[in-house]
Design an enzyme around this catalytic site. Structure first.
Site, PDB file in Angstrom:
ATOM      1  CD  GLU A  58      -2.430  -1.105   2.846  1.00  0.00           C
ATOM      2  OE1 GLU A  58      -3.158  -2.057   3.153  1.00  0.00           O
ATOM      3  OE2 GLU A  58      -2.214  -0.141   3.617  1.00  0.00           O
ATOM      4  CG  ASP A  69      -3.508   7.399   8.267  1.00  0.00           C
ATOM      5  OD1 ASP A  69      -3.548   6.157   8.288  1.00  0.00           O
ATOM      6  OD2 ASP A  69      -3.688   8.074   7.241  1.00  0.00           O
TER       7      ASP A  69
END
Lengths: 345, 411
Positions: A58, A69
């Protein structure tokens, strides 16, 4: 079953997961933030990850306000953005990395290729015909778009905020991703309710659109999410943000079992996976594990530690995770040999 | 793909009939958040749906608004300012007289009571200049709920007084060191906390921004401003105002003020954004005037971004307007043309701030001073029998340090 039909049979993710399944090995998925510590380093890291035993990568597109995140990944994004990284540079990096790889495949620990048995570098392929036999359910797959020939054997996924996708235009961004050789995208702030149009566009380009299932997701939502999903299902291990954790939650095992009972898509577990013991615990219950923050934490030391040392420690972590995934009795007997070879590299 | 052009009201829904069941105001709004938060937002939506029609909940909220906050706030005729301008009559809706000195408490009390109703045991909030943080800490103290406030490290330094107030009120203030270290990072951090604590914690978002149901819920809690103003105008003046003006950062005081006037087509509604020090990206916070539709903090609305989709830096002399996004309902009102959005610059706002101090004996918040700028511009060219109402969103005590600093003084 329904969901497998959405990608073309020769889509890199389909190929990779089919091969892994036939060998009884779980996938190792790694997350790399593009441009940290700099863009050229990202290319080096892609090589290093593949050589150390990663199956799917990724590539994180830096975004200024990444609410999904944790602080480690946000800090990496902030560093990359402060050096002025641009979306087109990430796409160019992916495309040139993939085409270089296609022209001269580096000696890799990986035993799979897009075209059964034709890549000369893949000497470790254990009985290519059996490893790469596709499931019979791969019918009604879309025709690959021109430009997909760029794709090599390594599935690269774009991990990108919907803020960026929207600004570029869904169609335009998908087209550029496909042209660069990406295999699909993960858009963590685009829930299933809002994903219909991007999902349709991704199907046109034979791009996977991976959806996330969280511990807080009620079962009625899981059905909706999985029906929209392609490539693999990203199962979030813990309630919270990405980051390294001491232990994996107990209820995860049960959730994974239920999830696998309702979909044929591979189920990969992410968030908080940082250690070989995590890999060992999860291995019987998941089709893959995703490691991100643990890698990013090492990259964060780039300003105070020699680059070669950081790379060595990243490679070591990946090899340990790979080893933990491949070791033991859960793997099919036929795959024991390549698994050991991988672990020894 | 979302088309901004779809914003114009469809399906016969009236202007005040939004959001729809998907949390959309026309094309704007929605939910762009990680899956982890989706269930919490669904829960919150249904909790709020039942609370808003529950007479007992509304009675309790009304009780606190009256006896604790001090509502209704006056609709005050600013006579000397009116004479100074020599045009339409200027009235202030005195939200600065609320407990804690601004409109923010209206929303905080509503959401804190909702927290209790949902059985959640902890409150978190973000704050920029500290006004929403203080109001949240206040409501949390009132109801005996533990409270954590996220605040950008830069803002913690600039707004020490509010940090101290929040701590006095029993709240924990967390300095956020990520990204730009300002309001938008405080929101990011609060959302992250919420993702990990959603089972036991409610996040009191301070403006009409963020994912559904926040823009809807916060507007409703602030709509008390517009409802009172409308009623007071009819009682005191025997007419509705010709113009209603409010400043717009995220846009909560403006949304609350405008909403009850939406269907009064004869009432002109004007939102004022921070023009900062110039029209270049990074020098202002005029999201609706200079931005484009995009995604920020879980909602689809106008945003200030660069061409890559990265959030732009913003600037305003007023910390409360210093935000690169805006409530999705404002984007909808802009697209439908119901509300006109304009700007006032830093220097214009400072001028209006000083004028108001000297002529009315009232220190306006610098946010409010932006609304005053436009009210003065409008009143100047209107007839004396017309009425311009300014949403006087907050008091200016908090801005004294900044104003002194700009004058080269130390206080």
């Amino acid at each position: 079953m329904r969901t497998w039909t959405r990608l073309s049979p020769d889509h890199p993710l389909e190929q990779r997961f089919a091969a892994l399944r036939s060998q009884g090995r779980p996938a190792l998925v790694a997350f790399v933030p593009a441009g940290d510590p700099q863009l050229s380093a990202t290319g080096e890291l892609l090589d290093l990850l593949i050589q150390s035993g990663v199956d799917v990568i990724e590539v994180g597109f830096p975004y200024s306000d990444p609410i999904a995140d944790g602080p480690l990944i946000q800090a990496a994004y902030t560093r990359a953005l402060s050096r002025g990284i641009r979306v087109h540079e990430i796409l160019e990096l992916a495309s040139s990395w993939l085409s270089a790889r296609r022209q001269s495949p580096p000696s890799s620990s990986q035993a799979f290729s897009k075209e059964p048995g034709v890549v000369p570098g893949d000497r470790q392929t254990p009985g290519p015909s059996s490893a790469l036999t596709l499931p019979a359910r791969s019918i009604a797959a879309p025709k690959p778009m021109p430009g997909l020939s760029l794709r090599a054997d390594v599935p690269l996924m774009a991990m990108v905020s919907y803020s960026i996708v929207y600004r570029q235009g869904e169609g335009h961004f998908a087209e550029r991703c496909a042209a660069a050789g990406f295999s699909g995208m993960i858009v963590p702030d685009l829930p299933a309710e809002e994903a219909a149009s991007l999902a349709a566009i991704c199907r046109q380009h034979d791009l996977a659109l991976v959806q996330l299932v969280a511990p807080t997701t009620p079962w009625h939502r899981v059905q909706t999410i999985v029906a929209q999903c392609s490539g693999f299902v990203y199962c979030v291990s813990v309630t919270g943000i990405t980051g390294m954790r001491e232990r994996l939650p107990e209820e995860l095992r049960q959730r994974l079992e239920t999830l696998r009972s309702i979909t044929d898509l591979p189920v990969c577990v992410g968030f908080g996976i940082s250690r070989p013991e995590h890999a060992r615990i999860l291995k019987p219950f998941a089709d893959g594990i995703i490691v991100g923050s643990a890698l990013v934490a090492r990259l964060a030391e780039a300003d105070r530690r020699p680059w070669e040392e950081i790379k060595a420690s990243l490679a070591e972590l990946i090899r340990e995770l790979r080893q933990a995934l491949d070791a033991g009795g859960a793997a099919a007997e036929t795959s024991a040999a390549p698994a050991q070879q991988t672990a020894s590299q | 793909m979302i088309g901004a052009a779809q914003a114009v009201s469809k399906g016969g829904r009236s202007l005040s009939g939004w959001p729809d069941e998907r949390g959309r105001f026309g094309a704007f709004g929605g939910r762009y958040v990680p899956e982890t938060l989706m269930y919490a937002l669904e829960q919150l939506t249904s909790a709020y749906e039942s609370a808003r029609t529950d007479a007992e909940f509304q009675r309790e909220l009304e009780y606190y608004l009256r006896h604790y906050v001090g509502r209704p706030t006056p609709l005050y005729f600013a006579e000397r300012l009116t004479r100074h301008v020599g045009g339409a009559r200027i009235f202030f809706k005195r939200e600065d007289l609320n407990h804690t000195g601004a409109h923010k408490i209206n929303n905080c009390l509503g959401q804190a009571l909702l927290t209790q109703r949902m059985g959640k045991k902890r409150i978190i909030a973000e704050t920029g200049a500290g006004q929403h943080g203080v109001a949240t800490a206040t409501a949390a103290a009132l109801l005996g709920l533990p409270c954590v406030v996220y605040m950008g490290e830069e803002d913690v330094r600039r707004q020490r007084l509010n940090v101290f107030k929040m701590r006095l009120l029993g709240a924990e203030v967390v300095a956020v060191r990520s990204g730009s270290r300002t309001l938008r990072d405080a929101i990011n951090e609060a959302l992250r906390d919420w993702m990990a604590s959603v089972e036991t914690t409610h996040y009191i978002l301070g403006s009409v921004v963020g994912p559904h149901p926040f823009p809807w819920m916060v507007r409703d809690f602030q709509a008390v401003i517009g409802r009172e103003t409308r009623q007071q105008a009819l009682e005191q003046l025997g007419q509705l105002p010709q113009v209603v003006v409010a400043c717009v950062g995220g846009g909560s005081n403006a949304a609350g003020m405008f909403y009850p006037f939406l269907e009064d087509q004869q009432v002109e509604l004007v939102g004022v954004e921070a023009g900062g020090r110039g029209p270049q990206l990074g020098d202002h916070a005029a999201t609706l005037n200079c931005g484009t539709p995009g995604i920020l903090h879980g909602t689809f609305s106008y945003v200030l971004q660069d061409e890559e989709g990265q959030t732009a830096d913003v600037h305003s002399v007023s910390a409360g307007l210093d935000y690169p996004g805006v409530g999705p309902e404002h984007s909808f009102w802009k697209e439908t043309g119901r509300v006109r959005y304009t700007t006032a610059s830093d220097s214009e706002a400072l001028e209006a701030f000083e004028l108001c101090c000297r002529l009315e004996g009232i220190l306006p918040a610098l946010e409010t001073a932006h609304a005053l700028v436009e009210a003065l511009r409008i009143a100047r060219r209107r007839a004396p029998d017309e009425v311009v109402v300014v949403c006087f969103s907050g008091r200016g005590d908090k801005d004294c340090f900044e104003v002194a600093r700009l004058r080269g003084l130390e206080i």
